[in-house]
Design a protein around this motif. Structure first.
Motif, PDB file in Angstrom:
ATOM      1  N   SER A  73      -1.184  -6.459 -14.183  1.00 35.33           N
ATOM      2  CA  SER A  73      -1.453  -5.196 -13.867  1.00 35.33           C
ATOM      3  C   SER A  73      -1.368  -4.869 -12.263  1.00 35.33           C
ATOM      4  N   HIS A  74      -1.911  -6.058 -11.490  1.00 37.92           N
ATOM      5  CA  HIS A  74      -1.814  -5.703 -10.144  1.00 37.92           C
ATOM      6  C   HIS A  74      -0.518  -6.116  -9.647  1.00 37.92           C
ATOM      7  N   ASN A  75       0.477  -6.623 -10.162  1.00 36.37           N
ATOM      8  CA  ASN A  75       1.843  -6.626  -9.812  1.00 36.37           C
ATOM      9  C   ASN A  75       2.969  -5.799 -10.328  1.00 36.37           C
ATOM     10  N   LEU A  76       2.664  -5.412 -11.648  1.00 36.14           N
ATOM     11  CA  LEU A  76       3.364  -4.420 -12.090  1.00 36.14           C
ATOM     12  C   LEU A  76       4.018  -3.013 -11.447  1.00 36.14           C
ATOM     13  N   PRO A  77       2.968  -2.560 -10.931  1.00 36.14           N
ATOM     14  CA  PRO A  77       3.251  -1.129 -10.077  1.00 36.14           C
ATOM     15  C   PRO A  77       4.178  -1.452  -8.921  1.00 36.14           C
ATOM     16  N   LEU A  78       4.290  -2.559  -8.440  1.00 41.17           N
ATOM     17  CA  LEU A  78       5.342  -2.800  -7.255  1.00 41.17           C
ATOM     18  C   LEU A  78       6.569  -2.862  -7.828  1.00 41.17           C
ATOM     19  N   GLU A  79       6.886  -2.706  -9.242  1.00 43.82           N
ATOM     20  CA  GLU A  79       8.403  -3.063  -9.539  1.00 43.82           C
ATOM     21  C   GLU A  79       8.721  -2.003 -10.291  1.00 43.82           C
ATOM     22  N   THR A  80       7.791  -0.846 -10.663  1.00 44.57           N
ATOM     23  CA  THR A  80       7.994   0.219 -11.390  1.00 44.57           C
ATOM     24  C   THR A  80       8.405   1.504 -10.805  1.00 44.57           C
ATOM     25  N   GLY A  81       8.336   1.375  -9.502  1.00 47.04           N
ATOM     26  CA  GLY A  81       8.584   2.755  -8.713  1.00 47.04           C
ATOM     27  C   GLY A  81       7.120   3.560  -9.078  1.00 47.04           C
ATOM     28  N   ALA A  82       5.950   2.988  -9.472  1.00 46.66           N
ATOM     29  CA  ALA A  82       4.959   3.828  -9.624  1.00 46.66           C
ATOM     30  C   ALA A  82       4.228   4.130  -8.438  1.00 46.66           C
ATOM     31  N   LEU A  83       4.429   3.002  -7.487  1.00 46.62           N
ATOM     32  CA  LEU A  83       3.680   3.059  -6.290  1.00 46.62           C
ATOM     33  C   LEU A  83       4.418   3.330  -5.079  1.00 46.62           C
ATOM     34  N   ALA A  84       3.557   3.943  -4.035  1.00 50.41           N
ATOM     35  CA  ALA A  84       4.066   4.743  -2.796  1.00 50.41           C
ATOM     36  C   ALA A  84       2.986   4.591  -1.872  1.00 50.41           C
ATOM     37  N   PRO A  85       3.447   4.441  -0.571  1.00 52.96           N
ATOM     38  CA  PRO A  85       2.452   4.316   0.490  1.00 52.96           C
ATOM     39  C   PRO A  85       1.662   5.431   0.642  1.00 52.96           C
ATOM     40  N   ALA A  91      -8.625   1.314 -10.699  1.00 56.27           N
ATOM     41  CA  ALA A  91      -8.235   0.365 -11.850  1.00 56.27           C
ATOM     42  C   ALA A  91      -9.602  -0.009 -12.249  1.00 56.27           C
ATOM     43  N   ALA A  92      -9.914  -0.552 -13.417  1.00 57.61           N
ATOM     44  CA  ALA A  92     -11.032  -1.215 -13.869  1.00 57.61           C
ATOM     45  C   ALA A  92     -11.030  -2.424 -13.278  1.00 57.61           C
ATOM     46  N   ASP A  93     -10.172  -3.276 -13.054  1.00 50.71           N
ATOM     47  CA  ASP A  93      -9.899  -4.705 -12.715  1.00 50.71           C
ATOM     48  C   ASP A  93     -10.222  -4.641 -11.224  1.00 50.71           C
ATOM     49  N   THR A  94     -10.854  -6.075 -11.028  1.00 51.16           N
ATOM     50  CA  THR A  94     -11.376  -6.171  -9.506  1.00 51.16           C
ATOM     51  C   THR A  94     -10.322  -6.282  -8.519  1.00 51.16           C
ATOM     52  N   ARG A  95      -9.066  -6.901  -9.018  1.00 49.69           N
ATOM     53  CA  ARG A  95      -7.932  -6.906  -8.001  1.00 49.69           C
ATOM     54  C   ARG A  95      -7.136  -5.948  -7.362  1.00 49.69           C
ATOM     55  N   ALA A  96      -7.441  -4.681  -7.961  1.00 52.10           N
ATOM     56  CA  ALA A  96      -6.727  -3.653  -7.607  1.00 52.10           C
ATOM     57  C   ALA A  96      -6.527  -3.291  -6.053  1.00 52.10           C
ATOM     58  N   PRO A  97      -7.275  -3.857  -4.988  1.00 50.73           N
ATOM     59  CA  PRO A  97      -6.965  -3.699  -3.577  1.00 50.73           C
ATOM     60  C   PRO A  97      -5.762  -4.458  -3.072  1.00 50.73           C
ATOM     61  N   ALA A  98      -5.193  -5.414  -3.903  1.00 53.88           N
ATOM     62  CA  ALA A  98      -4.066  -6.048  -3.642  1.00 53.88           C
ATOM     63  C   ALA A  98      -2.853  -5.102  -3.457  1.00 53.88           C
ATOM     64  N   LEU A  99      -2.656  -3.918  -4.299  1.00 60.72           N
ATOM     65  CA  LEU A  99      -1.659  -2.842  -3.759  1.00 60.72           C
ATOM     66  C   LEU A  99      -1.721  -2.212  -2.628  1.00 60.72           C
ATOM     67  N   GLY A 100      -2.529  -2.627  -1.875  1.00 58.47           N
ATOM     68  CA  GLY A 100      -2.319  -2.115  -0.397  1.00 58.47           C
ATOM     69  C   GLY A 100      -1.307  -2.917   0.386  1.00 58.47           C
ATOM     70  N   CYS A 101      -0.868  -3.777  -0.306  1.00 59.94           N
ATOM     71  CA  CYS A 101       0.249  -4.322   0.408  1.00 59.94           C
ATOM     72  C   CYS A 101       1.643  -3.421   0.721  1.00 59.94           C
ATOM     73  N   ASP A 102       1.627  -2.486  -0.206  1.00 58.80           N
ATOM     74  CA  ASP A 102       2.670  -1.288   0.028  1.00 58.80           C
ATOM     75  C   ASP A 102       2.234  -0.214   0.652  1.00 58.80           C
ATOM     76  N   GLY A 103       1.067  -0.316   1.293  1.00 56.13           N
ATOM     77  CA  GLY A 103       0.543   0.654   2.004  1.00 56.13           C
ATOM     78  C   GLY A 103      -0.244   1.888   1.035  1.00 56.13           C
ATOM     79  N   ALA A 104      -0.495   1.328  -0.099  1.00 58.14           N
ATOM     80  CA  ALA A 104      -1.449   2.349  -1.042  1.00 58.14           C
ATOM     81  C   ALA A 104      -2.986   2.040  -0.739  1.00 58.14           C
ATOM     82  N   GLY A 110     -14.323  -0.493 -11.933  1.00 58.57           N
ATOM     83  CA  GLY A 110     -14.994  -1.108 -13.337  1.00 58.57           C
ATOM     84  C   GLY A 110     -14.894   0.165 -14.399  1.00 58.57           C
ATOM     85  N   MET A 111     -15.906   0.107 -15.201  1.00 54.10           N
ATOM     86  CA  MET A 111     -16.007   1.083 -16.298  1.00 54.10           C
ATOM     87  C   MET A 111     -15.948   2.494 -15.953  1.00 54.10           C
ATOM     88  N   SER A 112     -16.217   2.670 -14.550  1.00 56.22           N
ATOM     89  CA  SER A 112     -16.420   4.197 -13.916  1.00 56.22           C
ATOM     90  C   SER A 112     -14.787   4.797 -14.073  1.00 56.22           C
TER      91      SER A 112
END
Length: 385
Positions: A73-85, A91-104, A110-112
């Protein structure tokens, strides 16, 4: 965007329903994938997958990646066109900050995250920012994983907790998306709330009068290959300190270590060589698209011919349910963390290094520097068997 996967989506939906929310608030902004339990035979996992298939269809979820189209889930958004700067991703999962690589801005809730699914809104406290200016050229054999772990260890959890880590500088101007993803991913382990690479490739940057909690600068050219000693990624030292340690297992994959950068580095080492007897090497491209690209480039053939097991698009050993370690096993890997029991048995030991070092260690049967491997000989399928 709201990202979810098979370990939590069904829980989120059932909690939402119990609170009186029958439907997702913004299904057009939801991305769901199966990336943890793809190979599981556990009844609960199979029931959760069946629920996801039915519910995402009924709710008109915009992005659902079932088995065969799945990826982490932390890699797929980079391929789908779902992500933009400039986009906010929760996300619930801890590695969500990785998507900052594309300016997001990626935030792990977590459960919140159920609040976002139910109402389309979330409550956040804006973190203070640490800016890191990187310059120089990496040494031969140094990958983004070495740079990322070296930086995270020097910031530390005391300074990094609930901060936004902003990476800038000349090094970022030439860094690939894979390299930026690794930088943003690694700082999760020092408690960073989010991370971002606001350079020309992501089409925005901080204001000229921006105020930072700290402003740090490093020359990446001084960094040598690193290794994270157990039981914490912050226990990061020069590779030389662990050379020669015998291993029984090696793993190249996970959201931080299963990208094209990693597969190319691993294949270069493994090409014409074989995995040492008594060592199990597992290689898992992070998504189906990455796997297909690796096939086109011939990397999967090189990796498989060397004697590695290849799976696709799952967290795998990093979650501890695929090719788990047993008592007494010692692994070197590109997983996200190496705390005790992370990859299986509580009586196993895990080291973290870049993909080239992991591949070299699998060949040598001990932790090794790729540059020190003997000249390789052409391998054959018969030679591997």
């Amino acid at each position: 965007m709201i990202a979810a996967h098979d370990l939590n989506y069904h829980r989120h939906r059932k909690l939402i329903a119990s609170l009186g929310y029958a439907n997702l608030a913004t299904p057009d902004k939801v991305l769901v994938t199966i990336d943890h339990t793809t190979h599981s035979a556990a009844p609960g996992h199979l029931q959760a997958q069946a629920f996801m298939r039915a519910d995402t269809k009924a709710q008109n979820v915009r992005w659902f990646f079932d088995t065969g189209r799945h990826g982490i889930s932390h890699n797929l958004p980079l391929e789908t066109g779902a992500l933009a700067p400039g986009m906010l991703v929760v996300a619930a999962d801890t590695r969500a900050p990785a998507l900052g690589c594309d300016g997001a801005i990626g935030i792990a809730l977590g459960m919140s995250v159920t609040l976002a699914l139910a109402t389309g809104r979330v409550w956040l406290r804006v973190p203070r920012t640490i800016r890191i200016d990187l310059h120089g050229t990496p040494r031969r054999g140094v990958m983004s994983r070495d740079i990322a772990q070296w930086i995270a260890a020097r910031i530390g959890a005391d300074a990094g907790d609930y901060k936004c880590i902003e990476f800038c500088g000349p090094y970022l101007h030439n860094a690939t998306q894979d390299e930026r993803h690794t930088l943003c991913n690694a700082v999760v382990d020092i408690g960073a709330k989010t991370a971002i690479c606001p350079d020309a490739s992501t089409r925005w940057c901080s204001d000229d009068n921006a105020v930072f909690d700290q402003r740090l600068a490093w020359d990446v050219g001084v960094i040598e290959p690193q290794i994270c000693l157990p039981p914490d990624p912050q226990n990061c030292v020069p590779l030389a300190q662990a050379l020669g340690t015998p291993i029984t297992s090696a793993f190249i994959g996970s959201c931080i270590g299963g990208k094209m950068e990693d597969l190319r580095a691993a294949a270069e080492v493994l090409r014409g060589r074989c995995v040492a007897p008594g060592v199990r090497l597992t290689v898992i491209p992070a998504t189906q698209a990455i796997y297909r690209q690796a096939l086109r480039e011939g990397l999967i053939a090189d990796i498989s011919l060397a004697g590695a097991e290849v799976a696709v698009g799952i967290c795998g050993p990093c979650y501890g349910t695929y090719a788990p370690l047993g008592d007494g096993d010692t692994s070197i890997c590109t997983a996200t963390r190496n705390d005790t029991g992370r990859l299986g048995s509580m009586q196993s030991t895990v080291y973290i290094a870049n993909a080239a070092v992991v591949a070299a260690s699998a060949v040598a049967g001990r932790i090794a520097n790729p540059a020190a491997l003997p000249e390789h000989k052409p391998a054959t399928a018969e030679g591997v068997i």
